[in-house]
Design a protein around this motif. Structure first.
Motif, PDB file in Angstrom:
ATOM      1  N   LEU A  99       0.479 -21.834  -6.568  1.00 43.66           N
ATOM      2  CA  LEU A  99       1.816 -22.114  -7.371  1.00 43.66           C
ATOM      3  C   LEU A  99       3.281 -22.043  -6.302  1.00 43.66           C
ATOM      4  O   LEU A  99       3.163 -21.014  -5.304  1.00 43.66           O
ATOM      5  N   SER A 100       3.571 -22.803  -5.350  1.00 43.18           N
ATOM      6  CA  SER A 100       5.004 -22.901  -5.157  1.00 43.18           C
ATOM      7  C   SER A 100       5.493 -24.076  -5.496  1.00 43.18           C
ATOM      8  O   SER A 100       4.969 -24.853  -6.103  1.00 43.18           O
ATOM      9  N   ALA A 101       7.062 -23.830  -4.905  1.00 40.24           N
ATOM     10  CA  ALA A 101       7.337 -25.252  -4.911  1.00 40.24           C
ATOM     11  C   ALA A 101       7.235 -26.075  -4.817  1.00 40.24           C
ATOM     12  O   ALA A 101       7.473 -28.069  -5.297  1.00 40.24           O
ATOM     13  N   ALA A 102       6.606 -26.381  -3.960  1.00 40.69           N
ATOM     14  CA  ALA A 102       6.387 -27.847  -3.461  1.00 40.69           C
ATOM     15  C   ALA A 102       5.089 -28.201  -4.370  1.00 40.69           C
ATOM     16  O   ALA A 102       4.773 -29.607  -4.422  1.00 40.69           O
ATOM     17  N   ALA A 103       4.541 -27.409  -4.943  1.00 41.62           N
ATOM     18  CA  ALA A 103       2.920 -27.779  -5.639  1.00 41.62           C
ATOM     19  C   ALA A 103       3.901 -27.874  -7.254  1.00 41.62           C
ATOM     20  O   ALA A 103       2.433 -28.683  -7.831  1.00 41.62           O
ATOM     21  N   ILE A 104       4.467 -27.151  -7.809  1.00 38.07           N
ATOM     22  CA  ILE A 104       4.806 -27.048  -9.501  1.00 38.07           C
ATOM     23  C   ILE A 104       6.842 -27.719  -9.369  1.00 38.07           C
ATOM     24  O   ILE A 104       7.062 -27.508  -8.382  1.00 38.07           O
ATOM     25  N   SER A 105       6.550 -28.573 -10.003  1.00 36.55           N
ATOM     26  CA  SER A 105       8.259 -28.752 -10.103  1.00 36.55           C
ATOM     27  C   SER A 105       8.758 -28.018 -10.375  1.00 36.55           C
ATOM     28  O   SER A 105       8.489 -26.959 -11.662  1.00 36.55           O
ATOM     29  N   GLU A 106      10.467 -28.257 -10.361  1.00 38.21           N
ATOM     30  CA  GLU A 106      11.067 -26.159 -10.909  1.00 38.21           C
ATOM     31  C   GLU A 106      10.990 -27.099 -12.712  1.00 38.21           C
ATOM     32  O   GLU A 106      10.809 -25.909 -13.147  1.00 38.21           O
ATOM     33  N   ALA A 107      10.639 -28.253 -13.337  1.00 38.21           N
ATOM     34  CA  ALA A 107      10.431 -28.416 -14.745  1.00 38.21           C
ATOM     35  C   ALA A 107       9.390 -27.284 -15.334  1.00 38.21           C
ATOM     36  O   ALA A 107       9.532 -26.796 -16.556  1.00 38.21           O
ATOM     37  N   GLY A 108       7.936 -27.809 -14.648  1.00 31.72           N
ATOM     38  CA  GLY A 108       7.234 -26.975 -14.354  1.00 31.72           C
ATOM     39  C   GLY A 108       7.482 -26.260 -14.426  1.00 31.72           C
ATOM     40  O   GLY A 108       6.971 -24.851 -15.296  1.00 31.72           O
ATOM     41  N   MET A 109       8.125 -25.129 -13.690  1.00 32.83           N
ATOM     42  CA  MET A 109       8.008 -23.598 -13.491  1.00 32.83           C
ATOM     43  C   MET A 109       8.792 -23.213 -14.200  1.00 32.83           C
ATOM     44  O   MET A 109       8.051 -21.991 -15.064  1.00 32.83           O
ATOM     45  N   LEU A 110      10.195 -24.062 -15.267  1.00 37.17           N
ATOM     46  CA  LEU A 110      10.696 -23.340 -16.313  1.00 37.17           C
ATOM     47  C   LEU A 110       9.744 -23.125 -17.139  1.00 37.17           C
ATOM     48  O   LEU A 110       9.903 -22.887 -18.215  1.00 37.17           O
ATOM     49  N   LEU A 111       9.085 -24.502 -17.555  1.00 40.10           N
ATOM     50  CA  LEU A 111       7.884 -24.373 -19.200  1.00 40.10           C
ATOM     51  C   LEU A 111       7.429 -22.832 -19.024  1.00 40.10           C
ATOM     52  O   LEU A 111       7.224 -22.171 -19.691  1.00 40.10           O
TER      53      LEU A 111
END
Length: 428
Positions: free
Chosen positions: A260-272
């Motif tokens: 789990l990091s900004a490099a592995a998960i997109s910002e849209a995915g993190m918001l979800l």
């Protein structure tokens, strides 16, 4: 104090690290600034497990007594109100219900431990270590704690269907709550007739399944559209397992099978994922969040408003205004508290060990994870100073106790109004 002793941990764990770890365990969150498998001895891991059990199962009884202090009185109505906190049936003491909760948990954890020991953690050669790993992760999953014995959580088992299935089922079983489990057991011969279950059970099951499907499809969509490497680089069968597991775990458990990091998960995915974390588990369960039934009441109220109805109706049942107001109060108070946490953390320029500066989205993700007692972390927790970690500890405590119960304890029982006020319209 015990956790900081040499018999329970090594030199990396001081008083502050022990305090943060114990707070995270008793609130069944899973955020940690130590490596459980390396920094804690077997005695320390056992102590951690007992704290997780106390937080996941025992805190329900503690909350009952706390509500008793808040509400006051010992009459029949007060005992009924306390019983609702524990999802108790009847007006007896909490003993019988808590005994049933322990029996249910023992059966679920025992079954999961046997499956993990026999088919899951087969790569662990030592039978003793394999048994301990199976028991530890089953209890942690059932209590929705998210603590693991390895620094990368369950990333090494992302392709193991047994581990994924057992841990996910433990999370769901602990998160739906005792009332639902009891209702399913009492009506086990009427499973084909969904209306034989109470409205609460039907709502919890429908929304839990719906959120898992929504989260799985949503993660697939966001990560493929943005081309994030965390999922798209995996084989398709592992990718399916990962999105389903993370959709279940994100709700309140805190395990992860991909970094789990900004490099592995997109910002849209993190918001979800933040949305799923904020909704959380169900009332009476071991998870956190505003609860699935609260979200269901808000959705039903919105639908009734758009349809021009004067009452809120869910599955052909009218919901009282008191329930709707409580749902609005829980959601708004939780949202404001999370935003206040993020505002305070935003003052700290946290950076990782390699010099990466965390964004506000990363800090907001961690705040929701702490308040919803999830435990998912993108690396912010260990990078914060002690004031920032104190904010997370307060958030974990408030999220586990319940925002409305805490406010009631602070401000006391409101006096019964002796006058009524004139009604006037407000344009919104």
């Amino acid at each position: 104090m015990l956790m900081a002793l040499p018999a329970f941990s090594n030199a990396n764990v001081g008083i502050w690290e022990a305090l943060f770890t114990v707070t995270s365990a008793i609130t069944v969150t899973g955020l940690t600034i130590v490596n459980v498998g390396e920094d804690l001895t077997f005695a320390g891991q056992l102590l951690l497990l007992l704290l997780i059990l106390t937080g996941g199962l025992g805190l329900m009884a503690i909350t009952t007594f706390l509500q008793g202090f808040v509400q006051g009185g010992t009459g029949l109505r007060r005992r009924l109100d306390r019983g609702r906190t524990l999802d108790e049936f009847g007006v007896g003491g909490v003993g019988s219900t808590f005994h049933s909760i322990l029996i249910t948990a023992a059966w679920m954890v025992g079954l999961g431990t046997v499956l993990l020991f026999s088919y899951g953690f087969r790569d662990i050669a030592s039978p003793g270590e394999r048994l301990w790993a199976s028991l530890f992760h089953c209890i942690s999953a059932y209590c929705n704690a998210g603590f693991g014995l390895w620094g990368d959580s369950l990333e090494g088992y992302r392709g193991n269907p047994v581990v994924n299935a057992v841990i996910a089922l433990m999370i769901v079983a602990g998160g739906i709550g005792y009332r639902v489990t009891n209702d399913l057991w009492l009506n086990r011969f009427k499973v084909k007739r969904i209306r034989s279950f109470c409205l609460h059970t039907r709502l919890v099951l429908r929304w839990s399944l719906g959120l898992v499907v929504f989260g799985s499809l949503g993660l697939l969509f966001t990560e493929h559209v943005t081309g994030s490497s965390g999922l798209t680089s995996l084989p398709w069968w592992q990718e399916i397992q990962v999105v389903i597991f993370q959709s279940v775990s994100t709700r309140t458990a805190g395990f992860n099978t991909v970094p789990l990091s900004a490099a592995a998960i997109s910002e849209a995915g993190m918001l979800l994922m933040m949305t799923l974390m904020f909704i959380g588990a169900s009332p009476g369960g071991t998870g956190g969040g505003i609860k699935t039934t609260t979200f269901a009441a808000l959705v039903a109220a919105t639908r009734s408003t758009l349809m021009g109805l004067d009452t809120v109706v869910i599955r052909r049942r009218a919901i009282s205004d008191k329930v709707v107001l409580r749902a609005v109060g829980v959601t708004l108070a939780s949202l404001l508290f999370v935003l206040l946490m993020a505002l305070v953390l935003g003052l700290d320029q946290a950076t990782s060990a390699d010099g990466h500066t965390f964004t506000f989205l990363d800090k907001l993700f961690t705040c929701i994870s702490a308040f919803a007692t999830v435990g998912l972390d993108v690396g912010v927790t260990s990078a914060l100073n002690r004031w920032g970690q104190l904010v997370l500890m307060v958030g974990m405590f408030v999220g586990r106790i319940g925002i409305l119960l805490l406010l009631s304890a602070i401000f006391g029982k409101p006096a019964c109004p002796r006058v009524s006020y004139q009604h006037e319209d407000l344009y919104v």
